[in-house]
Structures are given as C-alpha cells and as structure tokens.
Design a protein around this motif. Structure first.
Motif, PDB file in Angstrom:
ATOM      1  N   LEU A  46      41.749  37.310  42.016  1.00 45.08           N
ATOM      2  CA  LEU A  46      40.780  37.573  40.946  1.00 45.08           C
ATOM      3  C   LEU A  46      39.345  37.514  41.458  1.00 45.08           C
ATOM      4  CD1 LEU A  46      42.405  35.583  38.009  1.00 45.08           C
ATOM      5  CD2 LEU A  46      42.378  38.070  38.348  1.00 45.08           C
ATOM      6  N   GLY A 103      36.586  40.354  41.569  1.00 45.64           N
ATOM      7  CA  GLY A 103      35.265  40.145  40.981  1.00 45.64           C
ATOM      8  C   GLY A 103      34.149  40.461  41.957  1.00 45.64           C
ATOM      9  N   SER A 109      32.819  44.176  34.031  1.00 46.94           N
ATOM     10  CA  SER A 109      34.137  43.910  34.616  1.00 46.94           C
ATOM     11  C   SER A 109      34.048  42.812  35.667  1.00 46.94           C
ATOM     12  CB  SER A 109      34.714  45.176  35.244  1.00 46.94           C
ATOM     13  OG  SER A 109      34.985  46.135  34.255  1.00 46.94           O
ATOM     14  N   ARG A 144      33.830  39.478  33.958  1.00 45.48           N
ATOM     15  CA  ARG A 144      35.104  39.096  33.341  1.00 45.48           C
ATOM     16  C   ARG A 144      36.083  38.560  34.394  1.00 45.48           C
ATOM     17  NH1 ARG A 144      35.763  43.090  30.364  1.00 45.48           N
ATOM     18  NH2 ARG A 144      36.731  44.514  31.846  1.00 45.48           N
ATOM     19  N   TRP A 145      36.315  39.344  35.473  1.00 51.67           N
ATOM     20  CA  TRP A 145      37.305  38.948  36.474  1.00 51.67           C
ATOM     21  C   TRP A 145      36.841  37.736  37.271  1.00 51.67           C
ATOM     22  CZ3 TRP A 145      41.904  40.317  35.438  1.00 51.67           C
ATOM     23  CH2 TRP A 145      42.136  41.516  34.737  1.00 51.67           C
ATOM     24  N   TYR A 202      37.483  34.640  35.142  1.00 50.31           N
ATOM     25  CA  TYR A 202      38.891  34.210  35.175  1.00 50.31           C
ATOM     26  C   TYR A 202      39.186  33.426  36.454  1.00 50.31           C
ATOM     27  CZ  TYR A 202      39.656  37.676  31.437  1.00 50.31           C
ATOM     28  OH  TYR A 202      39.605  38.406  30.272  1.00 50.31           O
TER      29      TYR A 202
END
Length: 168
Positions: free
Chosen positions: A87, A91, A102, A105-106, A109
C-alpha cells in the motif's frame, strides 16, 4: 508565447518522501522476515512466552508458550507488514504521479496499518500485555516507538489540505 509555470507542491513532495521512506522501511522489514525467518521468529517467541521478563506470577498467566501459536502470530505480522508495504509503495507511486487524492487514500491505509502494528501490536500488546518492557534482551519498544512516531508524522502530513492554485 508564454507558458504557465508548473507549480510544484512542497506538501506533495513531503508526503511522497515520507510515504516512500516508510514504504522502503517496511518492505525491507518484511523481506528480512521472509528471507531470514528465524531471527525475528525468536523475538516473537520470547516476547509471547514472557520468558525474559520478571516472571511475576500475577502476569505469567498471559504467556503464550505454544510454538504453533507463536509462529502463527509471527506469520500474521509478516503478512501485515507485506500488505502495508504494498500500500505504501502504491501511495508513493501515486504521489510521484501527482494523483493526490488516490495517493492520500492509499498512503493513509498503509500508514494506519503501520500505526496499528507498531502502536497496538508492539507497544500496547507486546510492551504492556506481554511485559516486553521488562526484558533486557527481547525489548523492541524503542524501535516500535520510532516507527510509530514517524508513521504518525507521515499520516499528519498526508492529511494536510493542499492549497488549490490561484485562479488568476
């Protein structure tokens, strides 16, 4: 002919670099745990068995002495590290591609996975529940705290709102 200069975001750069550092770190940790399985396997076994703590009878009931359970916990840690690495690499790639939403978000996580592993897993459960802080030999609290703090800083930077370019 005039061209509009490209505005580079220092915030994007900072978020990408911090995410990339943590992606590299956790990828190397996961790779090391996979290719040199036995070294940190012993660490996990000793922490869970609580065999190098003060051996206080009021705490020793918490000890896990089944090598099958200890090894299962270790494999789950490695799977978690590997997933977080994937992840965070994603990212980092997205930050470099200027896909900020995006990327955020990644990265979030992956960073939350690191905070969970090092904060809840190593600091809270390992450090307190299994009294890792009592061990002079098998105490990973300093390393866990460093990664927890760096991950927290990276998460904060990732969550800072980016300024929209002037419409002038």
């Amino acid at each position: 002919m005039t061209t509009t200069p490209v505005r580079h975001s220092g915030l994007r750069l900072a978020a990408g670099v911090l995410t990339g550092i943590l992606a590299l770190y956790i990828a190397l940790v996961a790779l090391g745990n996979i290719t040199d399985f036995g070294t940190n396997q012993q660490f996990v076994r000793h922490v869970l068995a609580m065999d190098t703590t003060f051996r206080d009878d009021d705490l020793m009931w918490r000890a896990v002495t089944s090598t099958a359970l200890e090894d299962t916990a270790y494999v789950l840690i490695i799977v978690w590290e590997t997933a977080a690495a994937v992840l965070l690499v994603l990212g980092t790639y997205l930050w470099a591609r200027h896909a900020d939403d995006s990327a955020r978000r990644w990265s979030t996580y992956g960073l939350l996975m690191l905070l969970t592993l090092f904060g809840a897993g190593f600091i809270a459960i390992g450090g307190e529940w299994f009294a890792m802080w009592q061990s002079k030999t098998w105490n990973g609290l300093d390393a866990a705290t460093r990664i927890f703090l760096l991950s927290g800083v990276a998460l904060i930077v990732n969550q800072l709102p980016s300024r929209q370019p002037d419409a002038s």
